[in-house]
Design an enzyme around this catalytic site. Structure first.
Site, PDB file in Angstrom:
ATOM      1  N   LYS A 134       0.720  -1.090  -5.333  1.00 36.80           N
ATOM      2  CA  LYS A 134       0.789   0.011  -4.361  1.00 36.80           C
ATOM      3  C   LYS A 134       2.206   0.100  -3.781  1.00 36.80           C
ATOM      4  CE  LYS A 134      -4.074  -0.166  -3.086  1.00 36.80           C
ATOM      5  NZ  LYS A 134      -5.111  -0.812  -2.272  1.00 36.80           N
ATOM      6  N   GLN A 175      -6.050  -3.802   3.228  1.00 39.24           N
ATOM      7  CA  GLN A 175      -6.645  -4.136   1.934  1.00 39.24           C
ATOM      8  C   GLN A 175      -7.987  -4.853   2.138  1.00 39.24           C
ATOM      9  OE1 GLN A 175      -5.325  -3.293  -1.186  1.00 39.24           O
ATOM     10  NE2 GLN A 175      -7.273  -4.070  -1.960  1.00 39.24           N
ATOM     11  N   ASP A 218      -6.927   5.600   3.547  1.00 41.70           N
ATOM     12  CA  ASP A 218      -8.075   5.215   2.719  1.00 41.70           C
ATOM     13  C   ASP A 218      -9.289   6.107   3.012  1.00 41.70           C
ATOM     14  OD1 ASP A 218      -7.876   3.326   0.742  1.00 41.70           O
ATOM     15  OD2 ASP A 218      -8.107   1.593   2.070  1.00 41.70           O
TER      16      ASP A 218
END
Ligand code: NAD
Length: 296
Positions: free
Chosen positions: A54, A98, A121
């Protein structure tokens, strides 16, 4: 095998190019560089790989990438304090924590501490509610990537019968909402669904997000249907480790009209959509027109 193979890797490359174009315009015309902060708690090897790639792709499209790596035994209060600091930082437009988090940390509490406008997200309860009511939101990256590929392949999805297998908060449920938003008739199937084969056989669009290697056989697929395989499963075959999806690729491709491969389908689109969400969040934060075609 008659199916068109939907090349997620190539499509993701095009999405990243589009993002990079917007980033350079934001820099040149407005002096703004979109920034993405990724927070990793602990040393889970798979999470480390995701975070590294990422970060690399964020930099490649011209954005700022900030990584915060915290000890596995970080206290919840310290993680919340970091999120608060990132929420207030005007240089940061997207925040991603994460998952999974170590067991002592409350995932819901942590995710809901992120400013919804920076929740790239799309897991914050406000974004879930906005998506569910058809309002502008941050959309979870994996289902957004699936939607982009479906729209690209079909144009309009209106009136199509879609079956989503899996009801997780990160894939199944938001995928169903997005398909509903595009006027599909949507069925969500899950581990307790009766006659799953019959349910899937009705579908013009099948999205498999289960996490069981090759569980959907070709004879469940309606002739000409589009199959989107979200699953990523590592299996041993012929003495080698191999990545397979949730659908049996060869037999499904023999009946489908179009299908995504694993690897090279949904996976690359997920990171591309994270970058797309970050540039969208940056435009919204600055009151600028958001890029077309990069969100739902
Ligand atoms: P999850 O474990 O949270 O959810 C799985 C869902 O599958 C559950 O809702 C469950 O009801 C359903 N299910 C389980 N067994 C079933 C059965 N026999 N029949 C029908 N439904 C059944 O998983 P998730 O996080 O949604 O991920 C699903 C898969 O997608 C995993 O393989 C994961 O690795 C993969 N994934 C890929 C990406 C990507 O970028 N490509 C992103 C997220 C998840």
């Amino acid at each position: 095998m008659g199916a068109t193979i939907i090349d997620g890797k190539a499509f993701a490359g095009k999405v990243r190019e589009k993002v990079a174009g917007h980033v350079s315009r934001l820099k040149e015309e407005h002096g703004i560089t979109p920034g993405l902060a990724v927070v990793l708690v602990g040393e889970d090897p798979a999470s480390q790989v995701y975070v590294r790639s990422k970060g690399k792709m964020t930099v490649e499209v011209g954005m700022t990438s900030i990584e915060h790596k915290l000890d596995v035994d970080t206290a919840e209060a310290d993680l919340l304090a970091l999120i608060d600091q990132l929420n207030k930082d005007p240089e940061i437009h997207g925040i991603l924590v994460q998952l999974p988090l170590p067991k002592h940390l409350n995932e819901d509490l942590v995710i809901n501490a992120i400013d919804p406008a920076k929740d790239v997200d799309g897991f914050h309860i406000s974004n879930v509610g906005l998506l569910g009511t058809g309002q502008k939101s941050m959309v979870p990256c994996t289902p957004l990537g699936c939607l982009m590929m479906l729209r690209d392949h079909h144009g309009s999805l209106s009136g199509m019968d879609a079956v989503v297998i899996g009801r997780s908060n990160i894939v199944g449920k938001p995928m169903a909402q997005l398909l509903l938003g595009d006027s599909c008739t949507v069925t969500i199937a899950h581990s307790r669904t009766k006659d799953l084969a019959d349910v899937v056989r009705r579908a013009d669009i099948v999205v498999a997000a289960v996490g069981r290697p090759e569980m959907v056989p070709g004879d469940w697929i309606k002739e000409g249907a589009t199959v989107i395989d979200v699953g990523i499963n590592r299996i041993e075959r012929d003495g080698k480790t191999k990545l397979v999806g949730d659908v049996a690729f060869e037999s499904c491709a023999a009946r489908a009209g179009a299908i995504t491969p694993v690897p090279g389908g949904v996976g690359p689109m997920t990171i591309a959509c994270l970058l797309a969400n970050t540039v969208t969040a940056c435009c919204r934060a600055n009151g600028l027109a958001e890029p077309e075609g990069l969100t739902a």
